[in-house]
Design a protein around this motif. Structure first.
Motif, short mmCIF file in Angstrom:
data_model
loop_
_atom_site.label_atom_id
_atom_site.label_comp_id
_atom_site.label_asym_id
_atom_site.label_seq_id
_atom_site.Cartn_x
_atom_site.Cartn_y
_atom_site.Cartn_z
N LEU A 194 6.68 -4.72 -0.18
CA LEU A 194 6.29 -4.73 1.55
C LEU A 194 7.13 -4.52 3.01
N HIS A 195 8.15 -5.91 2.43
CA HIS A 195 9.50 -5.65 2.84
C HIS A 195 10.16 -4.81 3.23
N ILE A 226 -2.86 -1.25 3.85
CA ILE A 226 -1.94 -2.09 3.62
C ILE A 226 -2.44 -3.36 3.91
N GLU A 227 -2.74 -3.95 5.25
CA GLU A 227 -4.14 -4.74 5.59
C GLU A 227 -4.49 -5.85 5.23
N PRO A 283 -13.43 -2.82 -4.19
CA PRO A 283 -13.97 -3.19 -2.28
C PRO A 283 -12.64 -4.57 -2.37
N ASP A 284 -12.78 -4.80 -3.06
CA ASP A 284 -11.51 -6.07 -2.66
C ASP A 284 -10.32 -5.84 -1.84
N GLY A 285 -9.81 -4.38 -1.91
CA GLY A 285 -8.61 -4.52 -1.47
C GLY A 285 -7.64 -4.31 -1.99
N GLY A 286 -7.85 -4.61 -3.48
CA GLY A 286 -7.05 -4.35 -4.41
C GLY A 286 -6.65 -3.68 -5.34
N TYR A 287 -6.63 -3.55 -6.69
CA TYR A 287 -6.17 -2.07 -7.64
C TYR A 287 -6.56 -2.00 -8.61
N LEU A 331 5.21 7.66 -1.35
CA LEU A 331 4.47 8.80 -0.58
C LEU A 331 5.52 8.63 0.53
N GLY A 332 5.75 7.34 0.99
CA GLY A 332 5.55 6.97 2.79
C GLY A 332 4.28 6.85 3.19
N ARG A 333 3.82 6.05 2.44
CA ARG A 333 2.42 5.89 3.07
C ARG A 333 2.03 4.42 2.69
#
Length: 348
Positions: free
Chosen positions: A176-177, A123-124, A83-87, A115-117
């Motif tokens: 990310l870049h 990601i935000e 839920p915190d956005g991490g894994y 996957l190109g995703r």
């Protein structure tokens, strides 16, 4: 850690020295004969994957090599999302338990990139999570302290106030870049990586892998090429890479690494377009890829060279290493053409 799957790790605490492999030691019988035809190698790896891999690696194998769709991979990866956005949830098999950790983030980004995703609200949210867990200098530690003593590999020690490390920050920032993600978190994290990469003097192979992951994705290509050239000379001077697999004993593992835990040219230059490819001659790269192809074992999988610290972790790691080996071999034309994978996103 760089590369397609293998996660970088900190050097272990020094242990009792163990005898290195002799210079001409033959590989075990099951790994000594490279296949004359690449298709049987892929078929054996497929069987190994169905027999041993987690659902995520099964879905990834199907996507990359069997014409499978990206959605099942995405769904499987989503089961590790918190839920915190991490894994968490042992996405990287070396860290057990449910908590979000930077090593899991790097692993998830490699999957999404393949996957190109690597974009969108997911990601935000992930970048917001990274903002909240970064050190004062804007970087990521290797392992966050947890309120519960979840098992972790002994080469990932837990500190009460862990420092930021290039080991984890570099791959995350680079990916990310590479995918043209813009977020405020990246500004300070990028500066941190530049400072560490350009001021490395004594290092170890997994940190170099993380530096390469950063340099291969960062937008300033001229600066990245200059830094990579310096780093490549450092790798050769400090003998951090086994340039000839037949002479492995001349390249002892880095301090704290397990016996036989050595890295080869293909471990740094996972793809031919990597800046690290320029560190090695064609002959050195050819020998390295021959060695990688020959390392496939009788059961169809590739070995893991790091220390086996827990049965479950070791079992889960081998399919990841197998996927990594297959993707590297295919990138260099050693396996049949790719299936279902979008083209790489070139750095700006």
């Amino acid at each position: 850690m760089p590369g397609d799957e293998a996660s970088p790790q900190s050097p272990r605490s020094p242990r009792s020295p163990q005898a290195p492999l002799p210079p001409s030691a033959p590989l075990p019988p099951q790994t000594h004969r490279p296949p004359s035809d690449p298709q049987p190698a892929l078929a054996r790896a497929e069987r190994f994957t169905w027999l041993t891999a987690r659902v995520l690696e099964q879905r990834r194998f199907a996507f990359h090599f069997l014409g499978g769709d990206a959605d099942p991979v995405d769904t499987a990866l989503g089961s590790y999302l918190n839920p915190d956005g991490g894994y968490g949830h042992a996405l990287d098999p070396d860290l057990r338990g449910p908590l979000s950790q930077p090593l899991h983030t790097a692993h998830a980004l490699r999957v999404l990139d393949s996957l190109g995703r690597c974009a969108g609200q997911r990601i935000e949210r992930l970048c917001r999570h990274l903002t909240g867990v970064s050190t004062a200098e804007g970087a990521l530690p290797v392992v966050f302290p947890a309120p519960h003593d979840y098992p972790a590999a002994p080469y990932h020690p837990v500190h009460d106030d862990p420092p930021g490390e290039l080991l984890t920050t570099g791959p995350v920032v680079g990916l990310l870049h590479r995918n043209r993600v813009w977020h405020a978190w990246l500004f300070r994290a990028t500066d941190f990586c530049w400072d560490r990469v350009e001021n490395l003097h004594r290092t170890h192979p997994y940190e170099v892998q993380s530096a390469v992951a950063f340099l291969d994705g960062v937008p300033d290509r001229a600066r990245a090429a200059t830094a990579a050239d310096r780093l490549g000379r450092l790798v050769r001077e400090q003998r951090l890479v086994v340039l000839d697999p037949r002479r492995r004993a001349e390249f002892p593992p880095a301090p704290g690494y397990a016996p036989g835990e050595q890295l080869f040219p293909h471990d740094f230059a996972r793809r031919p377009e990597s800046l690290a490819r320029g560190w090695f001659t064609d002959e050195e790269m050819h020998r390295s890829l021959d060695f990688l192809a020959a390392a496939q074992q009788q059961d169809g999988g590739w070995p893991v060279r790091r220390e086996a610290w827990a049965p479950g972790s070791s079992l889960e790691r081998r399919p990841i290493a197998t996927l990594e080996a297959l993707l590297t071999l295919r990138a260099y034309g050693r396996l049949p053409g790719q299936v279902s994978r979008p083209g790489p996103v070139p750095p700006r």
